[in-house]
Scaffold this motif. Structure first.
Motif, PDB file in Angstrom:
ATOM      1  N   UNK A   5       0.852  -1.184   0.000  1.00  8.24           N
ATOM      2  CA  UNK A   5       0.000   0.000   0.000  1.00  8.24           C
ATOM      3  C   UNK A   5       0.890   1.237   0.000  1.00  8.24           C
ATOM      4  N   UNK A   6       0.599   2.154  -0.900  1.00  7.89           N
ATOM      5  CA  UNK A   6       1.343   3.413  -0.985  1.00  7.89           C
ATOM      6  C   UNK A   6       0.370   4.560  -0.719  1.00  7.89           C
ATOM      7  N   UNK A   7       0.734   5.398   0.253  1.00  2.00           N
ATOM      8  CA  UNK A   7      -0.026   6.620   0.534  1.00  2.00           C
ATOM      9  C   UNK A   7       0.941   7.791   0.400  1.00  2.00           C
ATOM     10  N   UNK A   8       0.559   8.778  -0.382  1.00  5.78           N
ATOM     11  CA  UNK A   8       1.371   9.987  -0.554  1.00  5.78           C
ATOM     12  C   UNK A   8       0.527  11.202  -0.186  1.00  5.78           C
ATOM     13  N   UNK A   9       1.195  12.219   0.341  1.00  3.32           N
ATOM     14  CA  UNK A   9       0.503  13.445   0.726  1.00  3.32           C
ATOM     15  C   UNK A   9       1.418  14.633   0.451  1.00  3.32           C
ATOM     16  N   UNK A  10       0.895  15.637  -0.217  1.00  8.49           N
ATOM     17  CA  UNK A  10       1.675  16.819  -0.571  1.00  8.49           C
ATOM     18  C   UNK A  10       2.025  17.591   0.702  1.00  8.49           C
ATOM     19  N   UNK A  11       3.295  17.950   0.825  1.00 10.93           N
ATOM     20  CA  UNK A  11       3.759  18.726   1.978  1.00 10.93           C
ATOM     21  C   UNK A  11       3.248  20.162   1.881  1.00 10.93           C
ATOM     22  N   UNK A  12       2.688  20.642   2.969  1.00 10.85           N
ATOM     23  CA  UNK A  12       2.227  22.034   3.078  1.00 10.85           C
ATOM     24  C   UNK A  12       1.321  22.450   1.913  1.00 10.85           C
ATOM     25  N   UNK A  13       0.405  21.590   1.542  1.00  8.46           N
ATOM     26  CA  UNK A  13      -0.443  21.856   0.375  1.00  8.46           C
ATOM     27  C   UNK A  13      -1.340  23.079   0.558  1.00  8.46           C
ATOM     28  N   UNK A  14      -1.712  23.368   1.783  1.00  6.61           N
ATOM     29  CA  UNK A  14      -2.587  24.535   2.025  1.00  6.61           C
ATOM     30  C   UNK A  14      -1.870  25.844   1.731  1.00  6.61           C
ATOM     31  N   UNK A  15      -0.549  25.797   1.713  1.00  8.51           N
ATOM     32  CA  UNK A  15       0.222  27.019   1.481  1.00  8.51           C
ATOM     33  C   UNK A  15       0.593  27.221   0.009  1.00  8.51           C
ATOM     34  N   UNK A  16       0.192  26.305  -0.843  1.00  5.66           N
ATOM     35  CA  UNK A  16       0.519  26.428  -2.262  1.00  5.66           C
ATOM     36  C   UNK A  16      -0.279  27.558  -2.908  1.00  5.66           C
ATOM     37  N   UNK A  52      -4.034  14.050  -0.734  1.00  7.87           N
ATOM     38  CA  UNK A  52      -3.441  12.748  -0.450  1.00  7.87           C
ATOM     39  C   UNK A  52      -3.946  11.748  -1.481  1.00  7.87           C
ATOM     40  N   UNK A  53      -3.054  10.854  -1.916  1.00 11.93           N
ATOM     41  CA  UNK A  53      -3.464   9.813  -2.843  1.00 11.93           C
ATOM     42  C   UNK A  53      -2.937   8.476  -2.384  1.00 11.93           C
ATOM     43  N   UNK A  79       6.362  15.717  -1.427  1.00 13.87           N
ATOM     44  CA  UNK A  79       5.302  14.944  -0.787  1.00 13.87           C
ATOM     45  C   UNK A  79       5.891  13.891   0.146  1.00 13.87           C
ATOM     46  N   UNK A  80       5.095  13.554   1.157  1.00  8.92           N
ATOM     47  CA  UNK A  80       5.419  12.465   2.074  1.00  8.92           C
ATOM     48  C   UNK A  80       4.927  11.164   1.449  1.00  8.92           C
ATOM     49  N   UNK A  81       5.611  10.067   1.748  1.00  8.94           N
ATOM     50  CA  UNK A  81       5.175   8.755   1.278  1.00  8.94           C
ATOM     51  C   UNK A  81       5.215   7.771   2.432  1.00  8.94           C
ATOM     52  N   UNK A 110       0.086   4.264   9.265  1.00 13.74           N
ATOM     53  CA  UNK A 110       1.025   4.543  10.351  1.00 13.74           C
ATOM     54  C   UNK A 110       2.319   5.144   9.789  1.00 13.74           C
ATOM     55  N   UNK A 111       2.777   4.630   8.645  1.00 14.96           N
ATOM     56  CA  UNK A 111       4.016   5.119   8.013  1.00 14.96           C
ATOM     57  C   UNK A 111       3.880   6.568   7.563  1.00 14.96           C
ATOM     58  N   UNK A 112       2.746   6.947   6.970  1.00 15.54           N
ATOM     59  CA  UNK A 112       2.580   8.326   6.503  1.00 15.54           C
ATOM     60  C   UNK A 112       2.507   9.278   7.699  1.00 15.54           C
ATOM     61  N   UNK A 113       1.869   8.848   8.762  1.00 12.69           N
ATOM     62  CA  UNK A 113       1.822   9.682   9.971  1.00 12.69           C
ATOM     63  C   UNK A 113       3.218   9.877  10.555  1.00 12.69           C
ATOM     64  N   UNK A 114       3.989   8.810  10.566  1.00 15.76           N
ATOM     65  CA  UNK A 114       5.353   8.876  11.083  1.00 15.76           C
ATOM     66  C   UNK A 114       6.230   9.770  10.202  1.00 15.76           C
TER      67      UNK A 114
END
Length: 126
Positions: A5-16, A52-53, A79-81, A110-114
């Protein structure tokens, strides 16, 4: 059977400043990754929460190749992964990836939160 399973999330996306443009670019990239790597993908990548995707690979999938593809197609986006490797308990692949469940998903979450907490680009839990 193990999955990735891969979860990615853009860093500081609200500030883009160009958030809408980035989201459209992400949508196009997800369509492309789902086509290009279809043989490795058990459940296609899709946007799950805001910027997040998530996607699910078969256990022999090459997660690094897919992450590198995201980096190539989204060069100006950090992005975080989070990656989780393990079994899944709901495996009806007619469902979308966000409707599936099991240890692989729990580890990826758990990995994306970490990754976010520690400021790491990638965390993998097996």
């Amino acid at each position: 059977m193990e999955y990735i399973t891969i979860i990615c999330d853009i860093k500081n996306s609200c500030q883009l400043d160009n958030r809408e443009e980035v989201q459209l670019q992400l949508i196009c990239t997800l369509k492309e990754v789902n086509q290009r790597f279809a043989e490795q993908i058990a459940a296609p990548f899709l946007i799950t929460l805001g910027d997040e995707w998530q996607g699910l690979l078969h256990g022999d999938g090459d997660y690094q190749e897919i992450i590198d593809f995201f980096k190539e197609k989204l060069p100006d986006i950090c992005f975080y992964t989070g990656i989780g490797i393990g079994e899944i308990s709901i495996s009806n692949f007619e469902l979308t990836v966000n409707q599936l469940d099991g240890p692989s998903f729990h580890k990826a979450r758990k990995a994306i939160r970490l990754a976010k907490k520690l400021g790491y680009s990638l965390v993998l839990l097996k």
